[in-house]
Scaffold this motif. Structure first.
Motif, PDB file in Angstrom:
ATOM      1  N   HIS A  26      -7.151  -1.249   1.722  1.00 41.07           N
ATOM      2  CA  HIS A  26      -7.062   0.188   1.986  1.00 41.07           C
ATOM      3  C   HIS A  26      -8.452   0.794   1.839  1.00 41.07           C
ATOM      4  O   HIS A  26      -9.095   0.650   0.800  1.00 41.07           O
ATOM      5  N   CYS A  34      -0.303   4.014   2.766  1.00 43.20           N
ATOM      6  CA  CYS A  34       0.051   3.779   4.175  1.00 43.20           C
ATOM      7  C   CYS A  34       1.518   3.362   4.338  1.00 43.20           C
ATOM      8  O   CYS A  34       2.025   3.348   5.447  1.00 43.20           O
ATOM      9  N   CYS A  46      -5.247   1.531   5.806  1.00 37.71           N
ATOM     10  CA  CYS A  46      -5.435   0.096   5.598  1.00 37.71           C
ATOM     11  C   CYS A  46      -6.074  -0.501   6.848  1.00 37.71           C
ATOM     12  O   CYS A  46      -5.671  -0.173   7.969  1.00 37.71           O
ATOM     13  N   CYS A  99       0.872  -1.172   0.000  1.00 34.71           N
ATOM     14  CA  CYS A  99       0.000   0.000   0.000  1.00 34.71           C
ATOM     15  C   CYS A  99       0.911   1.225   0.000  1.00 34.71           C
ATOM     16  O   CYS A  99       1.641   1.456   0.968  1.00 34.71           O
TER      17      CYS A  99
HETATM   18 ZN   LIG Z   1      -3.339   1.688   2.967  1.00 35.42          ZN
END
Ligand SMILES: [Zn+2]
Length: 271
Positions: free
Chosen positions: A125, A115, A132, A112
């Protein structure tokens, strides 16, 4: 150019994307607190408290439980995952050296970049809260929170008690009609409660079904999107399904979910 504050406020409360809009939550809770409960206290309760005391007791206790579950589902951490993890930066440094078809195909979808973490299996997410969430289910504007692994049982409990309270409310309205005759005011309440009862019954049934088969809402409606839900032939296969009893125990957090290592031992395809 900076938006004028009033325009920004209006957009944020009314015209933002469906998940972010607060119109649904405002309408629902305004109807409930400004109209529903006063109607119950000043019209319904005085009429039938003595004759239908058990229905009123169920309604009052059911409402207390429903708001407790609402507050839990709304205010608790749904399962937010830590951001900016070492694992993510380590994976990023390795990306150039990965063989895409062997390692990259597995690792890359799990990164991700918002994040900065490597998502655990079933984490997703949430674009509304921009984090997330472990066992992400969906974002619910009515509880103004994401539904994830931690608050999902409370969310389903909230839906269930909402359905129960609506059915008891319909019964009390029906009693009103029998004793006092027609009333547009009570009639609108009857219709409002009927819509809530039907909607919450459908949602509760769906949530209970998903708990029984160990799927989240995100997974249930996009089974082919997630590679971990596909077998070697590319057909849907749910590796998390442990049977209805264990699935419910896992849903209620009385047993832990299977770890990725345990799933791998069962020779399952994980992405
Ligand atoms: Zn995320």
């Amino acid at each position: 150019m900076t938006q004028p504050r009033i325009l920004s406020f209006t957009r944020s409360w009314k015209f933002s994307s469906p998940g972010e809009s607060k119109v649904a939550i405002l309408f629902f809770y305004s109807c409930t607190f400004l109209w529903g409960y006063p109607t119950y206290l000043f019209w319904i309760m005085p009429l039938s408290l003595n004759t239908l005391w058990n229905a009123h007791a169920t309604f009052l206790l059911g409402n207390a439980l429903m708001w407790f579950l609402f507050l839990k589902a709304s205010m608790m951490n749904p399962g937010l995952l830590p951001q900016h993890t070492d694992e993510y930066y380590q994976a990023i440094r390795q990306v150039d050296y990965l063989n895409y078809w062997e390692e990259g195909k597995i690792l890359l979808p799990r990164l991700c970049h918002e994040c900065h973490l490597v998502k655990p299996l079933r984490a997703k997410h949430c674009r509304i809260i921009n984090r997330c969430v472990s066992g992400f289910d969906h974002y619910c504007p009515f509880i103004y929170n994401s539904v994830g692994y931690r608050n999902r049982p409370y969310f389903v409990g909230f839906l269930t008690t909402m359905c129960l309270n609506s059915v008891v409310g319909i019964y009390l309205c029906w009693n009103w009609f029998n004793v006092m005759g027609r009333s547009i005011f009570i009639g609108i309440g009857f219709l409002f409660l009927s819509v809530i009862a039907t909607t919450s019954a459908m949602m509760t049934s769906l949530c209970v079904y998903m708990a029984a088969v160990n799927l989240t809402t995100a997974e249930c409606f996009k089974t082919t999107k997630y590679a971990y839900l596909l077998d070697h032939q590319g057909k849907f296969f749910n590796p998390f399904d442990r049977g209805i009893i264990l699935n419910f125990m896992e849903f209620l957090h009385t047993i832990k979910p299977l770890t990725e290592e345990e799933l791998k031992k069962a020779e399952l395809t994980l992405v």
